[in-house]
Design a protein around this motif. Structure first.
Motif: not given
Length: 433
Positions: A96, A125, A128-129, A131-133, A136, A305, A373, A376
């Motif tokens: 991040t 999962n 997606a994790y 990408r989230n960090k 996007g 999670q 997943s 977070d």
């Protein structure tokens, strides 16, 4: 072959050599890639040798990180090393913050053209994790990840007439299940409901708290929060289970008897359940009982999670790289489905292949490691000196409660006061003069 044909072929060969026809593609220029990894030997064994055998124009220079890790490697120290070494690929970084500071190359455009990285067949999962960090977008990829699961002894459950555990159980439900073994008339005191591979019940309490998203301090890391109903509930569960025999924690002399991973109450068939990483699979290969796997215990508020799921080999391309195309070629190879199948061994060092189909020994049980997943959760930053000291204080007080020398309520009040004093002192030391 006549004389004219031989002369013609010789002429064509000389012409080709003069024009630089070496068999090497124009883009295959000699390149040196600088890569961050634990050590040179490990990187080459897992990735480097195979890659360079197919790409002889590329030389890989590994910057070993192990020595830095041993000394205590802060994020600030990692960033300084990046500036100093100017690597092409960086490894196991704070995704991040590196994305926010523009230190990484966006992989999305490269992935759209890739024929070797198949995101559709990866653990969704995990992607997606990541990408989230990355806000996007994908700025890093990991060919492996680690995750825990709840292993259970089917044979013991059948003998005691107790229903098997299921996916998405909470820690409270797991320990309630464990208590049924301790209280059963069929138990002569030699069987345990749950085994936790740790040295003190406090570490089980801490693991449960992490699953539930709890910390010993507030979000700012300045106020002790141990004297709360949530922490009391967790301590009470663990202390009660330990006192009544439902929970087994490693005893001081256990380590002297042999390898605790290989020889412990669960692998020996004397405990009904344990929560472990996938390396447990190797120790159960010759088990004398039937066993199964379900997802690790979860927070009921976020039942999908995992508190343990994490990328183990996260690579990204440094934005300052002068060899982005070649760096992508290596990163693409590291995360290719082909290499994953070659290396696909479930349980190696507790890690699992991101491609589910890459495991050489596939089993429906393995799905438990892939169902959840990553959680977070935010972990407040506190001085290491404080954590070490305070954890020891809590362990000693918790032992007092287990042995009947101290009441739980009094322990929590006392630990909150002592902890706050110690934290204040530690924070004062860390303030700049």
């Amino acid at each position: 072959m006549n004389h004219k044909s031989m002369l013609l072929k010789l002429f064509l060969c000389l012409t080709c050599l003069a024009a630089g026809c070496t068999g090497m593609k124009s883009e295959d220029k000699a390149t040196t890639l600088k890569v961050f990894y634990y050590d040179k030997e490990s990187f080459n064994d897992i990735y480097g040798k195979l890659f360079t055998s197919q790409n002889p124009h590329v030389e890989i220079e590994v910057v070993p990180l192990n020595d830095y890790y041993k000394k205590g490697f802060s994020e600030e120290g990692y960033r300084e090393l990046v500036k100093k070494e100017q690597p092409d690929l960086i490894f196991n970084f704070n995704l991040t913050s590196f994305v926010e500071d523009g230190m990484l190359v966006d992989l999305e455009p490269l992935l759209k053209k890739s024929k070797d990285v198949n995101l559709e067949r990866m653990n969704k999962n995990m992607t997606a994790y990541l990408r989230n960090k990355g806000g996007g977008r994908l700025f890093g990829l990991s060919p492996t990840f680690q995750s825990k699961a709840l292993f259970y002894n089917k044979t013991l459950f059948d003998q005691f007439g107790i229903s098997y555990p299921t996916d998405h159980m909470s820690w409270e439900e797991v320990l309630q299940l464990a208590a049924r073994f301790a209280k059963s008339e069929r138990n002569a005191g030699k069987m345990y409901g749950y085994y936790h591979n740790t040295r003190h019940p406090f570490w089980l309490a801490k693991d449960i708290a992490e699953t539930d998203g709890l910390s010993l301090t507030d979000a700012a890391g300045k106020k002790i929060m141990i004297n709360t109903p949530s922490w009391k509930r967790i301590f009470d569960m663990v202390i009660t289970g330990t006192k009544e025999g439902g929970i087994y924690i490693n005893q001081p002399g256990d380590a002297q008897k042999g390898n605790l991973l290989l020889e412990n109450p669960f692998t020996q068939g004397r405990a009904a359940m344990t929560v472990e990483y996938s390396y447990e699979l190797g120790y159960l290969s010759s088990a004398s009982f039937e066993w199964g796997i379900v997802t690790e215990p979860v927070n009921p508020a976020t039942p999908n999670q995992s508190a343990s799921l994490d990328p183990t080999e996260l690579f990204g391309i440094y934005a300052g790289s002068k060899n982005i195309d070649s760096a992508w070629q290596l990163l693409e190879y590291i995360n290719s489905e082909k290499l994953s199948k070659m290396n696909g061994r479930a349980g190696t060092h507790g890690s699992l292949p991101t491609y589910l189909d890459s495991m050489q020994k596939k089993d429906s049980n393995m799905e438990a490691f892939y169902k959840l997943s990553p959680q977070d959760a935010y972990t407040p930053s506190v001085p290491q000196e404080f954590s070490t000291d305070f954890y020891e204080q809590v362990r000693q007080s918790m032992t007092g409660v287990i042995e009947g020398e101290l009441e739980l309520d009094n322990m929590l009040i006392e630990m909150n006061k002592i902890g706050q004093f110690k934290l204040d002192q530690a924070l004062k030391k860390t303030k700049p003069a």
